[in-house]
Write an enzyme that holds these catalytic residues in place. Structure first.
Site, PDB file in Angstrom:
ATOM      1  N   THR A 134       0.853  -1.191   0.000  1.00 10.21           N
ATOM      2  CA  THR A 134       0.000   0.000   0.000  1.00 10.21           C
ATOM      3  C   THR A 134       0.891   1.244   0.000  1.00 10.21           C
ATOM      4  O   THR A 134       2.035   1.199   0.467  1.00 10.21           O
ATOM      5  CB  THR A 134      -0.941   0.005   1.210  1.00 10.21           C
ATOM      6  OG1 THR A 134      -0.175  -0.129   2.407  1.00 10.21           O
ATOM      7  CG2 THR A 134      -1.942  -1.145   1.119  1.00 10.21           C
ATOM      8  N   THR A 144       1.404   4.488   1.440  1.00 16.40           N
ATOM      9  CA  THR A 144       2.127   5.092   2.564  1.00 16.40           C
ATOM     10  C   THR A 144       3.085   4.102   3.207  1.00 16.40           C
ATOM     11  O   THR A 144       4.208   4.455   3.584  1.00 16.40           O
ATOM     12  CB  THR A 144       1.145   5.632   3.615  1.00 16.40           C
ATOM     13  OG1 THR A 144       0.280   6.584   3.000  1.00 16.40           O
ATOM     14  CG2 THR A 144       1.874   6.292   4.775  1.00 16.40           C
ATOM     15  N   CYS A 145       2.664   2.868   3.315  1.00 14.99           N
ATOM     16  CA  CYS A 145       3.503   1.834   3.930  1.00 14.99           C
ATOM     17  C   CYS A 145       4.760   1.585   3.101  1.00 14.99           C
ATOM     18  O   CYS A 145       5.859   1.419   3.644  1.00 14.99           O
ATOM     19  CB  CYS A 145       2.709   0.544   4.088  1.00 14.99           C
ATOM     20  SG  CYS A 145       1.107   0.757   4.907  1.00 14.99           S
ATOM     21  N   SER A 146       4.605   1.552   1.786  1.00 12.91           N
ATOM     22  CA  SER A 146       5.717   1.234   0.886  1.00 12.91           C
ATOM     23  C   SER A 146       6.627   2.425   0.626  1.00 12.91           C
ATOM     24  O   SER A 146       7.833   2.253   0.416  1.00 12.91           O
ATOM     25  CB  SER A 146       5.177   0.726  -0.457  1.00 12.91           C
ATOM     26  OG  SER A 146       4.438  -0.465  -0.297  1.00 12.91           O
ATOM     27  N   VAL A 201       7.839   1.946   6.012  1.00 20.43           N
ATOM     28  CA  VAL A 201       8.897   0.930   6.050  1.00 20.43           C
ATOM     29  C   VAL A 201      10.244   1.494   5.601  1.00 20.43           C
ATOM     30  O   VAL A 201      11.262   1.282   6.287  1.00 20.43           O
ATOM     31  CB  VAL A 201       8.502  -0.305   5.212  1.00 20.43           C
ATOM     32  CG1 VAL A 201       9.657  -1.297   5.148  1.00 20.43           C
ATOM     33  CG2 VAL A 201       7.265  -0.982   5.811  1.00 20.43           C
TER      34      VAL A 201
END
Length: 234
Positions: free
Chosen positions: A118, A120-122, A126
């Site tokens: 997704t 924001t996560c990618s 992270v």
């Protein structure tokens, strides 16, 4: 159409004048309310009825602003034990690790994301921990692990896509067991992307399994759970 109703109490009068006005061509209608009615109202009471769409938006904003972000876990608590999984990159075998073994006798950062791959996560969450892993370890952090309600195969594919080596562990909470024990479920079943029930975004600093810092986000927001936020907390 919207209607505005204004109620005001005059200190020098024994009655209250109520005006009802419609915003287009409708004339203003006035009448005098009996004293018994005015006594039941608080002084300087103002009631406004606006377009329902506007009211809904403002009510949502107020809800986000005033509703505390809560979880079953809190600072000072022992992390609940649970089994997480990952793929061994050298063999491709599925391995498991318990939260207790991951945190026992160590300073550990566990951070969670709503979903692998997704945006924001990618793009932010992270990679931020990957880039700051050296700084975090220099401040005494032994383990940095990202947890998501995805299966171990998806997490391994995501690890490869992000080019992560050993900076951050990507762990699968595939059935949402650990997420449920923390009380941080994020129900996205009403969304069209098919995410189902995931985890809210958070970052936890644990010392020997005891929570020292808990930065919990509202849903998938990204405001206080970054690597920089954890560095400030150390």
């Amino acid at each position: 159409m919207a209607t505005s109703l204004s109620v005001s109490r005059f200190m020098s009068s024994s009655a209250t004048v109520i005006s009802v006005a419609k915003p287009l061509l409708s004339p203003t209608v006035s009448f005098t309310a009996p004293l018994s009615f005015t006594r039941s109202l608080a002084p300087n009471l103002s009631l406004k009825f606006r377009n329902r769409r506007t009211n809904s938006a403002s009510a949502t904003t107020r809800s986000f602003a005033t509703t505390p972000v809560t979880a079953s876990i809190s600072v000072g608590d022992k992390l609940p034990d649970s089994t997480l999984s990952y793929l061994d990159p050298s063999t491709g075998d599925v391995k498991t690790v318990t939260v207790s073994s991951l945190t026992a006798g160590k300073k550990t950062i566990l951070f969670a994301v709503p979903g692998a791959f997704t945006p924001t996560c990618s793009q932010k969450h992270v990679p931020g921990f990957v880039s700051k892993a050296g700084e975090l370890r220099s401040k005494g952090i032994d383990v940095i692990a990202c947890i998501s309600v995805n299966d171990a195969f998806v997490m391994e594919a995501w690890r490869k896509d992000l080019g992560i080596n050993d900076e951050v562990m990507l762990l699968s909470d595939g059935n949402g067991e650990f997420t449920g024990k923390l009380g941080v479920e994020l129900d996205l079943r009403d969304k069209p992307v098919g995410l189902g029930v995931r985890s809210r975004r958070y970052a936890i600093l644990a010392d020997d399994g005891v929570v020292k810092v808990l930065n919990l986000e509202e849903g998938g927001a990204f405001t206080n759970s970054s690597a920089e936020d954890m560095l400030k907390a150390l």
